[in-house]
Design an enzyme around this catalytic site. Structure first.
Site, PDB file in Angstrom:
ATOM      1  N   CYS A   2       0.819  -1.222   0.000  1.00 42.31           N
ATOM      2  CA  CYS A   2       0.000   0.000   0.000  1.00 42.31           C
ATOM      3  C   CYS A   2       0.851   1.269   0.000  1.00 42.31           C
ATOM      4  CB  CYS A   2      -0.872   0.037   1.244  1.00 42.31           C
ATOM      5  SG  CYS A   2      -1.974  -1.352   1.380  1.00 42.31           S
ATOM      6  N   ARG A  27       5.905  -0.872  -6.079  1.00 40.69           N
ATOM      7  CA  ARG A  27       5.841  -1.648  -4.840  1.00 40.69           C
ATOM      8  C   ARG A  27       4.798  -2.751  -4.883  1.00 40.69           C
ATOM      9  NH1 ARG A  27       6.793   1.227   0.226  1.00 40.69           N
ATOM     10  NH2 ARG A  27       8.630   2.462  -0.121  1.00 40.69           N
ATOM     11  N   TRP A  75      -2.851  -2.830  -1.519  1.00 35.46           N
ATOM     12  CA  TRP A  75      -2.456  -4.233  -1.687  1.00 35.46           C
ATOM     13  C   TRP A  75      -3.296  -5.003  -0.684  1.00 35.46           C
ATOM     14  CZ3 TRP A  75      -0.072  -8.089   1.284  1.00 35.46           C
ATOM     15  CH2 TRP A  75       0.523  -9.145   0.575  1.00 35.46           C
ATOM     16  N   ASN A 100      -2.450   2.454   5.485  1.00 36.18           N
ATOM     17  CA  ASN A 100      -1.525   1.339   5.255  1.00 36.18           C
ATOM     18  C   ASN A 100      -1.390   0.593   6.570  1.00 36.18           C
ATOM     19  OD1 ASN A 100      -1.059   2.491   2.794  1.00 36.18           O
ATOM     20  ND2 ASN A 100       1.087   3.025   3.172  1.00 36.18           N
ATOM     21  N   GLY A 101      -1.311  -0.725   6.513  1.00 38.20           N
ATOM     22  CA  GLY A 101      -1.133  -1.484   7.750  1.00 38.20           C
ATOM     23  C   GLY A 101      -2.324  -2.388   8.000  1.00 38.20           C
ATOM     24  N   GLU A 482      17.799 -19.530  -2.594  1.00 38.30           N
ATOM     25  CA  GLU A 482      17.480 -18.295  -3.305  1.00 38.30           C
ATOM     26  C   GLU A 482      17.022 -18.611  -4.733  1.00 38.30           C
ATOM     27  OE1 GLU A 482      16.801 -15.417  -2.682  1.00 38.30           O
ATOM     28  OE2 GLU A 482      17.172 -14.254  -4.482  1.00 38.30           O
ATOM     29  N   LYS A 486      13.382 -17.614  -6.232  1.00 42.71           N
ATOM     30  CA  LYS A 486      13.201 -16.823  -7.465  1.00 42.71           C
ATOM     31  C   LYS A 486      12.276 -17.560  -8.421  1.00 42.71           C
ATOM     32  CE  LYS A 486      14.338 -13.835  -6.434  1.00 42.71           C
ATOM     33  NZ  LYS A 486      15.055 -13.028  -5.467  1.00 42.71           N
ATOM     34  N   GLU A 489       8.588 -17.592  -7.126  1.00 45.39           N
ATOM     35  CA  GLU A 489       7.853 -16.325  -7.048  1.00 45.39           C
ATOM     36  C   GLU A 489       7.530 -15.742  -8.408  1.00 45.39           C
ATOM     37  OE1 GLU A 489       9.742 -13.028  -4.988  1.00 45.39           O
ATOM     38  OE2 GLU A 489      11.705 -13.699  -5.642  1.00 45.39           O
ATOM     39  N   HIS A 505      16.935 -38.338   3.223  1.00 40.83           N
ATOM     40  CA  HIS A 505      16.101 -38.284   4.426  1.00 40.83           C
ATOM     41  C   HIS A 505      14.679 -37.845   4.103  1.00 40.83           C
ATOM     42  CE1 HIS A 505      19.692 -39.095   6.714  1.00 40.83           C
ATOM     43  NE2 HIS A 505      20.296 -38.146   6.025  1.00 40.83           N
ATOM     44  N   LYS A 604       6.573  -5.212  -3.362  1.00 37.80           N
ATOM     45  CA  LYS A 604       8.009  -4.936  -3.289  1.00 37.80           C
ATOM     46  C   LYS A 604       8.449  -4.607  -1.864  1.00 37.80           C
ATOM     47  CE  LYS A 604      12.080  -4.411  -4.928  1.00 37.80           C
ATOM     48  NZ  LYS A 604      12.765  -5.690  -5.117  1.00 37.80           N
TER      49      LYS A 604
HETATM   50  C1  F6R Z   1      12.110 -12.007  -3.056  1.00 38.08           C
HETATM   51  C2  F6R Z   1      12.012 -10.769  -2.329  1.00 38.08           C
HETATM   52  C3  F6R Z   1      11.511 -10.814  -0.927  1.00 38.08           C
HETATM   53  C4  F6R Z   1      12.257  -9.776  -0.069  1.00 38.08           C
HETATM   54  C5  F6R Z   1      11.658  -9.732   1.333  1.00 38.08           C
HETATM   55  C6  F6R Z   1      12.412  -8.790   2.236  1.00 38.08           C
HETATM   56  O1  F6R Z   1      12.629 -11.810  -4.337  1.00 38.08           O
HETATM   57  O2  F6R Z   1      12.301  -9.729  -2.843  1.00 38.08           O
HETATM   58  O3  F6R Z   1      11.638 -12.085  -0.383  1.00 38.08           O
HETATM   59  O4  F6R Z   1      13.598 -10.122  -0.015  1.00 38.08           O
HETATM   60  O5  F6R Z   1      10.319  -9.311   1.255  1.00 38.08           O
HETATM   61  O6  F6R Z   1      12.439  -7.507   1.723  1.00 38.08           O
HETATM   62  P1  F6R Z   1      13.509  -6.457   2.185  1.00 38.08           P
HETATM   63  O7  F6R Z   1      14.829  -6.924   1.703  1.00 38.08           O
HETATM   64  O8  F6R Z   1      13.086  -5.165   1.549  1.00 38.08           O
HETATM   65  O9  F6R Z   1      13.447  -6.413   3.678  1.00 38.08           O
END
Ligand code: F6R
Length: 609
Positions: A2, A27, A75, A100-101, A482, A486, A489, A505, A604
């Site tokens: 948001c 975002r 959002w 927001n929140g 990681e 990726k 997501e 296991h 974001k």
């Molecule tokens: C995945 C991604 C998220 C962020 C997570 C933390 O690609 O971007 O998993 O890494 O939401 O965000 P930050 O780094 O902004 O605290």
């Protein structure tokens, strides 16, 4: 997530509000809206599901004009994405409010308001706030006092901005748990959840503190702390130019950001050369803290958590310092036993992640000797509230999937390893080796980027798949995690990562000819062990995709595809291999036709827990 933009001016502000929303679009959001008080003191509202450009179209078709207004990108948390649930929410055609929140006690408040005769037109938690504000105003309070009373009833996290047709030149706002900043203008004032939204109109900002309530008009502003006492807050001039953000010829921000890594990594490490001593890259006072520190506790979320997991290997192996890593959402609620003289290290691209911020706040009070944040955003909440700061130089990251922010975080964490290591177990020779590796890193990343077309070709094999397994060993295990994150997501293929030694296991039961297995192969002591794990996969009909050092002795054969990675120093391998996995996810998502830069359901900057 948001976003809030608000204005109290003597000029028409609809375009300023819309531009603010456009700047927050990256975002992630699902609906947008705007409320203005027109010059006849009527509330004018546009809100709908979809993008800000839809809101612009509605505004073009039925222009609403006014000098006081609030706007929002939503959002969804409570209530599906829809026009009815979009903000602003209004009460009695008098008050409009954006939030927001999350209001945790919304259900009880809703019951109470229903009993008092208020009707609800949305499924949101926010709508209770606008009715509470309206109720307080009906009791004859000023807008400011009404908001102060309202927020006292709220449990949870909020940044709120509201307007009232009977106070037509005022915007009131409050924050607790979600960021809010005042943009100071000349004959006009603004509010936003991120200063970026207001850089078009001002470079002077006041970052509000927890519990602050504020009233702005075109010519004044008054801030009150949580107990209602008027306070002055520091003004910050942000003079560096706003980064121009465009696709620069790439099809997606994610691809652009992957390709920006050689520059971003070099710029992040270059800070070592511009400071007299590596300690100074972490802020004034870092040397004193580093002299004392005996253990590290890293806390972060998502991709940033993976950066912390990689750092643990470096910190323990190279610097000889005990290190623990935990996701912020667990750390913040757990009763902990902390090593004496521990340093708390938070990692966050945005610097606004609610759980990470709460973890920092929750750890205040003597548990740690100091806090250090590794972040990409100067002036973010985590940066403002931490004792020490390392700023990564990734530049603005727009793609929701973090790429260059992750690899630059790793550079910062390797620099931290150097700073601590030279005080402990790390020989002069080893330090030189790490410095040389960091200097050569941009070249190795560039060489990896040149594998783009090979990786693109491979990615086709993943399109019909619904699942994928990622394996790594040692420091490459978090890189496998990681890689899996990726892939899931942005392509929506279910992907899990395991340390390769765990295969027998449990996860081996999943392996069949429908399960691609991606292996991040090191070329160190663990290589032979990894080779046996891969053999276990192959003999069960699994299809293997191995990212391996070109000198590691892996060869492609039926059902085993080997990607020859540049032969680079061991210590930077996690960073170099990450880039190949980023490209893999990108190409899979591209062929699956998903929204690469804005994957469904994700945001974001995760400013709610
Ligand atoms: C995945 C991604 C998220 C962020 C997570 C933390 O690609 O971007 O998993 O890494 O939401 O965000 P930050 O780094 O902004 O605290």
């Amino acid at each position: 997530m948001c976003g809030i933009v608000a204005a109290a001016a003597r000029r028409e502000v609809s375009e300023i509000l819309l531009e603010g929303l456009r700047r927050l679009e990256y975002r992630g959001y699902d609906s947008a809206g705007m409320a203005l008080i027109d010059n006849e003191h009527n509330l004018q509202l546009h809100k709908q599901q979809g993008k800000v450009c839809e809101l612009e179209k509605a505004q073009k078709l039925h222009p609403h004009l006014g000098c006081t207004g609030i706007a929002h990108t939503r959002w969804a948390t409570h209530g599906e994405p829809s026009g009815a649930n979009a903000h602003p929410h209004i009460s009695g055609q008098r008050v409009a409010l954006v939030h927001n929140g999350i209001i945790e006690n919304h259900a009880a408040l809703r019951e109470e308001l229903l009993a008092s005769g208020y009707e609800f037109s949305s499924a949101t938690d926010t709508e209770v706030v606008v009715h509470l504000l309206h109720q307080a105003l009906d009791g004859g309070k000023t807008l400011l006092v009404a908001l102060q009373e309202t927020v006292r009833r709220l449990e949870g996290a909020y940044a709120i901005a509201a307007v009232d047709v009977e106070h037509p030149d005022q915007v009131v706002a409050a924050r607790k748990g979600s960021p809010l900043v005042i943009g100071v203008g000349i004959g006009e004032n603004f509010l936003a959840s991120d200063q970026l939204a207001l850089r078009q109109v001002t470079d002077r900002f006041i970052f509000l503190e927890e519990g602050d309530v504020v009233e702005i008009t075109p010519s004044s502003m008054q801030i009150y702390d949580e107990s209602g006492v008027p306070v002055e807050r520091k003004r910050t001039l942000i003079s560096e130019a706003v980064e121009v953000v465009d696709l620069g010829g790439f099809d997606h921000y994610m691809l652009k950001e992957i390709h920006e890594q050689p520059r971003a990594l070099a710029a992040t490490y270059a800070q070592a050369a511009t400071h007299p001593h590596i300690d100074d890259c972490f802020g004034a006072g870092a040397a004193r803290v580093f002299d004392r520190v005996k253990a590290i506790q890293i806390v972060a979320c998502g991709t940033s958590f993976h950066a912390g997991m990689v750092a643990r290997y470096w910190l323990e192996e190279l610097a000889g310092i005990p290190c623990q890593v935990e996701v912020a959402s667990e750390f913040r609620y757990r009763k902990r036993v902390t090593h004496a003289d521990s340093l708390l290290v938070t990692i966050s691209q945005s610097g606004e992640t609610a759980d990470t911020l709460a973890a920092l706040r929750n750890a205040a009070g003597g548990e740690f000797i100091a806090s250090l944040v590794v972040s990409n955003v100067a002036n973010s909440s985590l940066v403002r509230e931490s004792d020490l700061v390392f700023l990564t130089k990734a530049g603005m990251e727009i793609g929701v999937a973090s790429t260059k922010a992750f690899t630059t975080q790793l550079v910062g964490l390797l620099m931290l390893t150097l700073a601590l290591g030279r005080r402990r177990a790390m020989s002069e020779e080893k330090q030189q080796e790490v410095v040389a590796a960091l200097q050569s890193l941009p070249d190795y990343v560039q060489q990896t980027l040149e594998l783009n077309s090979v990786i693109e070709e491979l990615s086709g094999a993943f399109i019909p798949k619904h699942h994928a397994l990622f394996l790594g060993r040692g420091i490459e295990y978090p890189i496998a995690m990681e890689g899996a994150l990726k892939l899931k997501e942005i392509s929506y293929i279910h992907a899990e990562a395991y340390p390769a030694g765990e295969l027998k296991h449990g996860p081996l039961a999943l392996v069949d000819d429908d399960m691609p297995v991606v292996a991040v192969a090191p070329s160190d002591d663990l290589l032979e062990k990894l080779k046996s794990n891969l053999e276990e996969v192959r003999s069960r009909g699994g299809e293997l995709f191995v990212f391996a050092d070109q000198q590691a002795g892996f060869v492609s054969e039926p059902r085993v595809k080997v990607f020859p990675m540049p032969h680079c120093p061991e210590v930077i391998k996690p960073i170099v291999y990450t880039v190949a996995l980023q490209l893999l996810s990108y190409h899979v998502a591209l062929q699956k036709g998903t929204d690469v830069d804005k994957p469904r359901n994700l945001a974001k900057s995760v400013t709610v827990e």
